[in-house]
Design a protein around this motif. Structure first.
Motif, short mmCIF file in Angstrom:
data_model
loop_
_atom_site.label_atom_id
_atom_site.label_comp_id
_atom_site.label_asym_id
_atom_site.label_seq_id
_atom_site.Cartn_x
_atom_site.Cartn_y
_atom_site.Cartn_z
N VAL A 249 1.21 -0.83 0.41
CA VAL A 249 -0.16 -0.13 -0.05
C VAL A 249 0.68 1.24 0.27
O VAL A 249 0.48 2.63 -0.33
CB VAL A 249 -1.06 0.38 1.16
CG1 VAL A 249 -2.16 -0.98 0.68
CG2 VAL A 249 -0.09 -0.25 2.84
N GLN A 250 1.79 1.26 0.63
CA GLN A 250 2.72 2.50 0.82
C GLN A 250 3.40 2.79 -1.17
O GLN A 250 3.42 3.87 -1.13
CB GLN A 250 4.08 2.35 1.20
CG GLN A 250 3.62 2.02 2.91
CD GLN A 250 4.87 1.60 3.90
OE1 GLN A 250 4.68 3.20 4.43
NE2 GLN A 250 4.95 1.01 4.38
N ILE A 251 3.80 1.83 -1.33
CA ILE A 251 4.00 1.84 -2.91
C ILE A 251 3.28 2.38 -3.75
O ILE A 251 2.56 3.03 -4.60
CB ILE A 251 4.97 0.27 -3.37
CG1 ILE A 251 6.26 -0.11 -3.09
CG2 ILE A 251 4.97 -0.09 -4.85
CD1 ILE A 251 6.86 -1.23 -2.91
N GLY A 252 1.64 1.89 -3.52
CA GLY A 252 0.39 2.30 -4.27
C GLY A 252 0.42 3.86 -4.08
O GLY A 252 -0.19 4.52 -5.14
N ALA A 253 0.54 4.44 -3.39
CA ALA A 253 1.20 5.52 -3.11
C ALA A 253 1.68 6.31 -3.47
O ALA A 253 0.94 7.35 -4.04
CB ALA A 253 0.98 5.66 -0.99
N MET A 383 -5.20 3.66 4.33
CA MET A 383 -4.98 4.80 4.78
C MET A 383 -3.78 5.46 5.65
O MET A 383 -2.75 6.39 5.46
CB MET A 383 -6.47 5.19 5.75
CG MET A 383 -6.43 6.53 6.95
SD MET A 383 -8.03 6.10 7.48
CE MET A 383 -7.91 7.83 8.38
N LEU A 384 -3.10 5.06 6.84
CA LEU A 384 -2.63 5.32 7.52
C LEU A 384 -1.27 5.07 7.11
O LEU A 384 -0.49 6.24 7.54
CB LEU A 384 -2.68 4.22 8.89
CG LEU A 384 -3.70 4.11 9.82
CD1 LEU A 384 -3.29 2.68 11.02
CD2 LEU A 384 -4.26 5.44 10.94
N PRO A 385 -0.25 4.45 6.58
CA PRO A 385 0.69 4.80 5.43
C PRO A 385 0.86 5.79 4.87
O PRO A 385 1.83 5.90 4.14
CB PRO A 385 0.56 3.27 5.07
CG PRO A 385 -0.47 2.32 5.77
CD PRO A 385 -1.29 2.78 5.91
N LYS A 386 -0.47 6.59 4.50
CA LYS A 386 -0.25 7.41 3.07
C LYS A 386 0.01 8.16 4.00
O LYS A 386 0.09 9.30 3.43
CB LYS A 386 -1.76 7.27 2.55
CG LYS A 386 -2.27 6.61 1.85
CD LYS A 386 -3.39 6.59 0.89
CE LYS A 386 -3.53 5.48 0.12
NZ LYS A 386 -5.34 5.49 -1.21
N PHE A 387 -0.25 8.83 5.18
CA PHE A 387 0.03 9.97 5.88
C PHE A 387 1.58 9.98 5.74
O PHE A 387 1.36 11.20 6.31
CB PHE A 387 -0.60 9.53 7.06
CG PHE A 387 -2.07 9.83 8.28
CD1 PHE A 387 -2.64 11.28 7.64
CD2 PHE A 387 -2.64 9.00 8.09
CE1 PHE A 387 -4.55 11.24 8.00
CE2 PHE A 387 -3.75 9.11 7.92
CZ PHE A 387 -4.92 10.41 8.24
N TRP A 403 13.05 0.77 -1.11
CA TRP A 403 13.95 -0.33 -0.40
C TRP A 403 12.73 -0.59 1.05
O TRP A 403 12.58 -1.23 1.80
CB TRP A 403 15.16 -0.33 0.59
CG TRP A 403 15.86 -0.24 -0.78
CD1 TRP A 403 16.91 0.62 -1.94
CD2 TRP A 403 15.97 -1.53 -1.68
NE1 TRP A 403 17.47 -0.35 -3.05
CE2 TRP A 403 16.82 -1.96 -2.57
CE3 TRP A 403 16.13 -2.64 -1.23
CZ2 TRP A 403 18.10 -3.19 -3.33
CZ3 TRP A 403 16.08 -4.50 -1.57
CH2 TRP A 403 17.48 -3.99 -3.04
N TRP A 404 12.12 0.75 1.09
CA TRP A 404 11.66 0.75 2.99
C TRP A 404 9.92 -0.02 3.02
O TRP A 404 10.30 -0.44 3.87
CB TRP A 404 12.01 2.16 3.16
CG TRP A 404 9.99 2.26 4.40
CD1 TRP A 404 8.92 2.98 3.84
CD2 TRP A 404 10.09 1.96 5.53
NE1 TRP A 404 8.31 2.66 5.10
CE2 TRP A 404 8.92 2.61 6.00
CE3 TRP A 404 11.10 0.98 6.32
CZ2 TRP A 404 8.79 2.24 7.43
CZ3 TRP A 404 10.57 1.37 7.72
CH2 TRP A 404 9.42 1.51 8.31
N SER A 405 9.84 0.18 1.65
CA SER A 405 8.45 -0.79 1.46
C SER A 405 8.60 -2.45 1.46
O SER A 405 8.07 -3.02 1.49
CB SER A 405 8.14 -0.43 0.08
OG SER A 405 7.32 1.43 0.14
N ILE A 406 10.09 -2.34 0.86
CA ILE A 406 10.16 -4.05 0.47
C ILE A 406 10.45 -4.49 2.62
O ILE A 406 10.05 -6.15 2.36
CB ILE A 406 11.65 -3.75 0.12
CG1 ILE A 406 10.63 -4.33 -1.77
CG2 ILE A 406 11.94 -5.30 0.06
CD1 ILE A 406 12.36 -4.17 -2.56
#
Length: 432
Positions: A249-253, A383-387, A403-406
């Motif tokens: 989801v972080q990569i998706g954002a 939602m939360l990671p998008k912040f 790399w962080w998302s991995i």
């Protein structure tokens, strides 16, 4: 419209309405989550502001469990579906005006929030209708089909809709006018889907309100939440919902902003036409294949047999983003290949996530409302990671962010290993 003739098998009829229903479910979600950030990028908002606005706009999907007992206890799910689709069409037209007049970020949040409230209510009704109208075998068989058309609506949005805006801009329209035209078209499509579903959705005998006249709605609400949190291993269920997709989801954002950002900022500098067409052609084919293959395999061998391959294919494409950010290739072939692999993995992995939620709610009197609570926690995990995603990317750059998302995918693998011990081996298999 009558589908009772011999030309249409029960599976074919179910596949038809499931396809259009979940396309309609995904369309406003995609507008809020995928298209609005691109529009805001065109209108000059920063990455940090865009992801922060997107996070707040996603709040209704997180909180929808609060009013799921209302949908479950009052009226038929079929009526809720048609009504919310019609209301969504009107609100999308209002969102078009918000972008055209260049309103401040706070007003954009309000407009997106209104669309999201109606869309989240539609989600509750649609998921409940799916569970009531189909047995567990057909639910599993169509799970990939269902998630595919949900995802197809998202690909259509960030593919076709974004590309259309790009063509309008290339033709001389300013960004506000281009996005006005695009969102009015989406509103018209949403209204058309409402009319279609008023005709083609079946009327199962099981589609009745869960509440009774003797039971006040307040008691239904309290009972729904009480029985949910008394589920066996409810703590593990919540962790699964929040962290199965924590890296993805972080990569998706950030990934749409990465594809559009200038090369000197670490992006690939794709314009809306190219980015949209890549998502709308290669991405569609790969995502369709991933979702349908997943549903077919689970219907043969059960969910437990395929849960680990599903999370592997969901997260393995993250390394492609690292490579794209490191080398920033100008080749559309390489970029398109990366999108295809990512879309196939998403379609395959997300089917497992949805089936796990169905399993966790199956066989309970409050299954519809419990499923809505699960999807609310799923939305909270989005939602939360998008912040922080946009601000973190601004701080460390695209490559380090990927790399962080991995690294953030590791909790999901641990949760899947535990979940396999709980799921019956025959769950999801097609009934002969």
């Amino acid at each position: 419209m009558n589908f009772s003739g011999k030309r249409f098998s029960p599976q074919g009829v179910a596949a038809l309405w499931a396809a259009t229903l979940y396309f309609a479910q995904g369309l406003p979600n995609a507008v809020v989550d995928l298209v609005a950030p691109v529009a805001m990028k065109d209108l000059g908002f920063s990455n940090a502001v865009i992801t922060f606005v997107a996070a707040w706009a996603y709040l209704p999907w997180t909180l929808k469990a609060l009013w799921s007992p209302l949908v479950d206890s009052v009226g038929r799910k079929r009526r809720w579906i048609v009504g919310t689709q019609a209301a969504g069409a009107l609100l999308l037209a209002g969102l078009a005006g918000a972008f055209f007049f260049g309103v401040p970020a706070a007003a954009v949040v309000a407009a997106l929030f209104a669309v999201a409230v109606v869309s989240a209510t539609h989600d509750i009704a649609a998921d409940g209708f799916y569970m009531l109208a189909l047995d567990s075998g057909r639910q599993a068989l169509l799970s990939g089909w269902r998630s595919t058309f949900f995802r197809l609506s998202q690909i259509f949005a960030k593919g076709g809709i974004v590309a259309a805006a790009g063509f309008f801009i290339a033709g001389g329209a300013d960004a506000g006018t281009a996005w006005l035209r695009v969102f009015l078209g989406v509103a018209a499509l949403s209204g058309t889907l409402a009319l279609v579903h008023a005709r083609i959705l079946p009327r199962p005998a099981t589609d009745v309100p869960a509440g009774t006249r003797e039971t006040p709605l307040r008691e239904d609400f309290v009972d729904t939440w009480r029985t949910f949190f008394r589920k066996e291993r409810v703590g593990f269920l919540l962790l699964f919902l929040l962290f199965f997709r924590f890296g993805e989801v972080q990569i998706g954002a950030v990934s749409p902003l990465f594809f559009k950002d200038a090369v000197e900022n670490g992006g690939l500098a794709l314009d809306n036409r190219v980015f949209g067409l890549l998502n709308g052609t290669i991405g569609v084919a790969a995502m369709l294949a991933g979702g349908i293959v997943a549903g077919w395999l689970v219907s043969r061998n059960g969910l437990r047999a395929w849960l680990i391959p599903m999370i592997l294919l969901l997260n393995a494409p993250d390394f492609i983003y690292v490579a794209l950010a490191h080398w920033q290739p100008a080749s559309l072939f390489l970029t398109g290949t990366g999108i295809a692999v990512e879309q196939f993995g998403y379609g395959f992995g997300f089917a497992g996530y949805m089936l796990f939620m169905l399993w966790s709610c199956a066989g309970t009197p409050r299954a519809v409302a419990h499923y809505a609570i699960c999807t609310g926690f799923m939305a909270l995990g989005v939602m939360l990671p998008k912040f922080w995603s946009g601000a973190l990317q601004n701080l460390i750059g695209y490559e380090m962010f990927f790399w962080w998302s991995i690294l953030c995918t590791l909790p999901g693998f641990w949760l899947v290993a535990k979940a396999r011990r709980m799921i019956p081996s025959d769950f999801g298999k097609k009934v002969s």
